[in-house]
Motif scaffolding. Structure first.
Motif, short mmCIF file in Angstrom:
data_model
loop_
_atom_site.label_atom_id
_atom_site.label_comp_id
_atom_site.label_asym_id
_atom_site.label_seq_id
_atom_site.Cartn_x
_atom_site.Cartn_y
_atom_site.Cartn_z
N ILE A 81 0.84 -1.20 0.00
CA ILE A 81 0.00 0.00 0.00
C ILE A 81 0.87 1.25 0.00
O ILE A 81 0.64 2.19 -0.77
N ALA A 82 1.91 1.27 0.85
CA ALA A 82 2.79 2.44 0.95
C ALA A 82 3.50 2.72 -0.37
O ALA A 82 3.73 3.87 -0.72
N ALA A 83 3.84 1.69 -1.11
CA ALA A 83 4.56 1.85 -2.38
C ALA A 83 3.65 2.32 -3.51
O ALA A 83 4.14 2.91 -4.49
N ALA A 84 2.35 2.12 -3.40
CA ALA A 84 1.42 2.38 -4.51
C ALA A 84 1.49 3.81 -5.02
O ALA A 84 1.54 4.05 -6.24
N TYR A 85 1.49 4.78 -4.14
CA TYR A 85 1.48 6.18 -4.55
C TYR A 85 2.75 6.52 -5.33
O TYR A 85 2.72 7.24 -6.33
N TYR A 86 3.88 5.98 -4.89
CA TYR A 86 5.17 6.32 -5.50
C TYR A 86 5.42 5.54 -6.79
O TYR A 86 6.03 6.08 -7.72
N ILE A 87 4.93 4.34 -6.87
CA ILE A 87 5.02 3.58 -8.13
C ILE A 87 4.20 4.29 -9.21
O ILE A 87 4.66 4.48 -10.33
N THR A 108 14.87 23.03 -14.01
CA THR A 108 15.76 22.49 -15.03
C THR A 108 16.08 21.02 -14.81
O THR A 108 16.72 20.40 -15.65
N VAL A 109 15.63 20.44 -13.71
CA VAL A 109 15.92 19.03 -13.41
C VAL A 109 14.83 18.16 -14.05
O VAL A 109 13.66 18.25 -13.66
N PRO A 110 15.20 17.33 -15.04
CA PRO A 110 14.18 16.44 -15.62
C PRO A 110 13.86 15.31 -14.65
O PRO A 110 14.70 14.91 -13.84
N TYR A 111 12.66 14.83 -14.72
CA TYR A 111 12.21 13.71 -13.88
C TYR A 111 12.42 14.01 -12.39
O TYR A 111 12.84 13.14 -11.62
N SER A 112 12.13 15.21 -11.99
CA SER A 112 12.40 15.65 -10.62
C SER A 112 11.64 14.84 -9.57
O SER A 112 12.11 14.69 -8.45
N HIS A 113 10.49 14.30 -9.92
CA HIS A 113 9.73 13.52 -8.95
C HIS A 113 10.45 12.24 -8.56
O HIS A 113 10.17 11.66 -7.51
N LEU A 114 11.38 11.79 -9.39
CA LEU A 114 12.14 10.60 -9.04
C LEU A 114 13.01 10.83 -7.80
O LEU A 114 13.39 9.87 -7.13
N TYR A 115 13.28 12.10 -7.47
CA TYR A 115 14.00 12.40 -6.24
C TYR A 115 13.13 12.15 -5.01
O TYR A 115 13.63 12.12 -3.89
N VAL A 116 11.86 11.99 -5.21
CA VAL A 116 10.94 11.59 -4.15
C VAL A 116 10.65 10.09 -4.26
O VAL A 116 10.67 9.37 -3.26
N VAL A 117 10.38 9.62 -5.47
CA VAL A 117 9.98 8.24 -5.70
C VAL A 117 11.05 7.26 -5.21
O VAL A 117 10.76 6.32 -4.46
N ILE A 118 12.28 7.47 -5.61
CA ILE A 118 13.34 6.50 -5.28
C ILE A 118 13.60 6.43 -3.78
O ILE A 118 13.64 5.32 -3.22
#
Length: 147
Positions: A81-87, A108-118
């Motif tokens: 469940i915790a992983a669902a939002y980030y996946i 200017t940072v592409p894919y900036s949400h990956l700094y949260v997701v990972i």
């Protein structure tokens, strides 16, 4: 003491993820760049609201499964469940025309949400791994006592 730390550490990690999941979407989106952006059409606001509500719902579900006693699969279910939002956040980049930010924001940072997701998925994986380690050690100890 070590036993209680092994019991609580995964739960504390998942509790942190749950809190972030439930609260941060409102901090990030309930403002003039998203919910109150006059350039956003109603349907975009609908999906933004849906996403914020989903974060709260998943955060509460994660807390419930993390701290609810009784079932052996609670932390596995809480981790999923915790992983669902980030996946789903990470997968959003694969939709045609999807971007991380809309004007007036400019990053200017592409894919900036990956700094949260990972990091968030790493915390969930760590919590799950620690719980699996604790359960395996507990079973091993029970087997040794039985012999």
């Amino acid at each position: 003491m070590a036993s209680s730390l092994a019991f609580y550490t995964p739960r504390v990690l998942l509790t942190g993820v749950a809190g972030i999941t439930a609260i941060v979407p409102y901090i990030a989106d309930y403002n003039e760049t998203h919910v109150f952006n006059p350039r956003w059409p109603g349907h975009a606001r609908f999906h933004n609201g849906q996403t914020m509500s989903m974060g709260s719902y998943l955060g509460v579900l994660t807390l419930w499964k993390t701290w609810r006693g009784g079932e052996k699969d609670n932390l596995l279910t809480a981790s999923v469940i915790a992983a669902a939002y980030y996946i789903t956040m990470g997968s959003a980049y694969y939709y045609p025309g999807a971007t991380a930010w809309d004007p007036p924001q400019h990053f200017t940072v592409p894919y900036s949400h990956l700094y949260v997701v990972i990091p968030m998925l790493s915390i969930v994986a760590t919590a799950f791994g620690l719980e699996q380690w604790r359960v395996t050690a507990q079973r091993s100890g029970e087997q040794k006592k039985a012999q």
